[in-house]
Scaffold this motif. Structure first.
Motif, PDB file in Angstrom:
ATOM      1  N   GLY A  33       0.819  -1.221   0.000  1.00  0.00           N
ATOM      2  CA  GLY A  33       0.000   0.000   0.000  1.00  0.00           C
ATOM      3  C   GLY A  33       0.849   1.265   0.000  1.00  0.00           C
ATOM      4  N   GLU A  34       0.140   2.402   0.047  1.00  0.00           N
ATOM      5  CA  GLU A  34       0.845   3.684  -0.023  1.00  0.00           C
ATOM      6  C   GLU A  34       1.693   3.895   1.234  1.00  0.00           C
ATOM      7  OE1 GLU A  34      -1.764   7.004  -0.005  1.00  0.00           O
ATOM      8  OE2 GLU A  34      -0.138   8.476   0.109  1.00  0.00           O
ATOM      9  N   LYS A  35       2.961   4.205   1.052  1.00  0.00           N
ATOM     10  CA  LYS A  35       3.844   4.427   2.197  1.00  0.00           C
ATOM     11  C   LYS A  35       3.535   5.820   2.789  1.00  0.00           C
ATOM     12  CE  LYS A  35       6.140   0.540   1.499  1.00  0.00           C
ATOM     13  NZ  LYS A  35       5.297   0.017   0.381  1.00  0.00           N
ATOM     14  N   ASN A  36       3.192   5.840   4.074  1.00  0.00           N
ATOM     15  CA  ASN A  36       2.862   7.138   4.705  1.00  0.00           C
ATOM     16  C   ASN A  36       3.697   7.416   5.946  1.00  0.00           C
ATOM     17  OD1 ASN A  36       1.765   5.212   6.385  1.00  0.00           O
ATOM     18  ND2 ASN A  36      -0.254   6.174   6.536  1.00  0.00           N
ATOM     19  N   LEU A  37       4.722   6.563   6.198  1.00  0.00           N
ATOM     20  CA  LEU A  37       5.415   6.701   7.484  1.00  0.00           C
ATOM     21  C   LEU A  37       6.789   6.041   7.422  1.00  0.00           C
ATOM     22  CD1 LEU A  37       4.879   7.529  10.530  1.00  0.00           C
ATOM     23  CD2 LEU A  37       4.315   5.113  10.901  1.00  0.00           C
ATOM     24  N   HIS A  38       7.728   6.658   8.145  1.00  0.00           N
ATOM     25  CA  HIS A  38       9.014   5.992   8.417  1.00  0.00           C
ATOM     26  C   HIS A  38       8.899   5.425   9.833  1.00  0.00           C
ATOM     27  CE1 HIS A  38      10.976   8.108   5.002  1.00  0.00           C
ATOM     28  NE2 HIS A  38      10.201   9.105   5.357  1.00  0.00           N
ATOM     29  N   TYR A  39       9.002   4.108   9.968  1.00  0.00           N
ATOM     30  CA  TYR A  39       8.822   3.470  11.279  1.00  0.00           C
ATOM     31  C   TYR A  39      10.177   3.010  11.814  1.00  0.00           C
ATOM     32  CZ  TYR A  39       6.808   0.836  15.094  1.00  0.00           C
ATOM     33  OH  TYR A  39       6.477   0.396  16.354  1.00  0.00           O
ATOM     34  N   LEU A  40      10.493   3.379  13.048  1.00  0.00           N
ATOM     35  CA  LEU A  40      11.810   3.078  13.621  1.00  0.00           C
ATOM     36  C   LEU A  40      12.016   1.577  13.788  1.00  0.00           C
ATOM     37  CD1 LEU A  40      14.436   4.331  14.929  1.00  0.00           C
ATOM     38  CD2 LEU A  40      13.275   3.994  17.137  1.00  0.00           C
ATOM     39  N   VAL A  41      13.139   1.103  13.261  1.00  0.00           N
ATOM     40  CA  VAL A  41      13.530  -0.307  13.442  1.00  0.00           C
ATOM     41  C   VAL A  41      14.464  -0.419  14.642  1.00  0.00           C
ATOM     42  CG1 VAL A  41      14.724  -2.283  12.409  1.00  0.00           C
ATOM     43  CG2 VAL A  41      13.317  -0.759  10.974  1.00  0.00           C
ATOM     44  N   ARG A  42      15.508   0.432  14.650  1.00  0.00           N
ATOM     45  CA  ARG A  42      16.451   0.459  15.776  1.00  0.00           C
ATOM     46  C   ARG A  42      17.224   1.777  15.714  1.00  0.00           C
ATOM     47  NH1 ARG A  42      18.216  -2.948  12.051  1.00  0.00           N
ATOM     48  NH2 ARG A  42      17.335  -4.763  13.125  1.00  0.00           N
ATOM     49  N   ALA A  43      17.926   2.077  16.812  1.00  0.00           N
ATOM     50  CA  ALA A  43      18.786   3.267  16.832  1.00  0.00           C
ATOM     51  C   ALA A  43      20.140   2.866  17.400  1.00  0.00           C
ATOM     52  CB  ALA A  43      18.152   4.379  17.658  1.00  0.00           C
ATOM     53  N   ASP A  44      21.130   3.740  17.185  1.00  0.00           N
ATOM     54  CA  ASP A  44      22.518   3.475  17.585  1.00  0.00           C
ATOM     55  C   ASP A  44      22.670   3.787  19.078  1.00  0.00           C
ATOM     56  OD1 ASP A  44      25.760   4.706  16.372  1.00  0.00           O
ATOM     57  OD2 ASP A  44      25.213   3.663  18.221  1.00  0.00           O
ATOM     58  N   LYS A  45      22.650   2.758  19.903  1.00  0.00           N
ATOM     59  CA  LYS A  45      22.640   2.941  21.360  1.00  0.00           C
ATOM     60  C   LYS A  45      23.916   3.628  21.850  1.00  0.00           C
ATOM     61  CE  LYS A  45      22.293   0.423  25.744  1.00  0.00           C
ATOM     62  NZ  LYS A  45      22.031  -0.893  26.387  1.00  0.00           N
TER      63      LYS A  45
END
Ligand code: RIB
Ligand code: CA
Length: 307
Positions: A280-292
């Motif tokens: 479907g239409e992409k409407n968001l960047h969803y966090l997978v992980r961050a650099d701890k």
């Protein structure tokens, strides 16, 4: 240095408080307004906590008059999670600063107009204020450069089995943001933030560093660590709003996936669930992980800023 105009919408809230402490320590950010909303505790407390924190940190910004209840659903709070005052019992002194004359949604709009398309928005509580702003000012969506939300989860919820608190309190508001034309939408959920959860030792190494705010950061960190052990027998502290703020300040520490996201607004058992799909239409960047490691260094830099 060209500073970044920012509006923070929040429901302090122990983790909101640490997030605002981090934002204020970053001179790249030009905090134009901090708008309180009902959430962790009733609006009477989130608003007073915001005003007093702005005073304690000496932030020269507007504090708008926010929403004291969600758009549609009955309000509910998380006093057992943040302490009945919202700050885990920490006392912030009352200053002589006052709330803005305007509502939060009009403050946001005015600051967006002033920032001429460069305004960044971070939402650390239920999205009620921003949803109202988008409806009251139809041209606002084109003036917000980026919105970053602490919201959602793709794994276990913290209010019902599926829903994260901020979305559960006001699912209709989060959906309004997802449906809006804001150019760049980022969501840091419980699961993505968990990549940066601290052990007890890491928590106290960071928030007990010598500074002029250690009395506050130590009190809040100790409250969070003890609560997490006592209530859920957790061995790590996922400080959601702080991790989200770090990802907004330094987007390069975060890894996102582009998704289609919608919010369950009707099915009672799963209301507030963030339903994510690669279709479907992409409407968001969803966090997978961050650099701890970088995140922890940002917090060390924050504590040194307040020495
Ligand atoms: O689910 C966690 C979120 O809900 C955090 O923003 C916390 O402060 C509460 O608002
Ligand atoms: Ca919050």
């Amino acid at each position: 240095m060209k500073r970044r105009p920012v509006v923070i919408d929040c429901d302090p809230g122990v983790d909101d408080t640490l997030a605002i402490v981090l934002a204020n320590a970053n001179k790249q950010l030009d905090i134009r307004a901090i708008n309180p909303v009902a959430g962790n505790v009733p609006y009477s407390s989130t608003s007073e906590n915001t005003l007093r924190l702005v005073n304690r940190l000496g932030i020269n910004c507007r504090v708008g008059r926010g929403a004291d209840r969600p758009l549609v659903l009955e309000p509910f709070t998380a006093g057992k999670i943040h302490g009945l005052d919202g700050l885990g019992g920490y006392i912030l002194e009352k200053g002589d600063n006052e709330f803005d004359d305007k509502y939060a949604w009009d403050v946001l709009y005015e600051e967006a107009v002033k920032a001429n398309g460069e305004l960044e928005l971070i939402i650390l509580g239920p999205s009620t204020n921003v949803a109202i702003a988008l409806k009251a000012h139809p041209d606002l969506e084109r003036m917000i450069k980026r919105v970053t939300m602490m919201a959602g989860t793709l794994t276990q919820g913290n209010t019902n089995p599926y829903a994260e608190f901020n979305v559960r309190v006001d699912p209709h508001a989060t959906q309004i943001i997802l449906d809006s034309g804001i150019k760049e939408k980022y969501m840091c959920g419980l699961d993505g933030n968990l990549s940066c959860a601290f052990t007890t030792e890491e928590t106290f190494d960071l928030f007990r560093m010598e500074s002029s705010i250690t009395d506050m950061t130590d009190h809040i960190a100790t409250f969070i660590d003890r609560r997490n052990k006592a209530m859920w027998n957790l061995t790590v502290n996922n400080i959601n709003d702080l991790c989200t703020m770090a990802c907004m300040i330094e987007p390069e520490i975060a890894e996102y996936r582009e998704v289609n996201c919608r919010v369950e607004c009707y099915d009672i058992p799963s209301i507030g669930r963030t339903i994510v799909s690669d279709e479907g239409e992409k409407n968001l960047h969803y966090l997978v992980r961050a650099d701890k490691q970088r995140y922890m260094e940002m917090i060390r830099e924050m504590m040194r800023y307040y020495r």
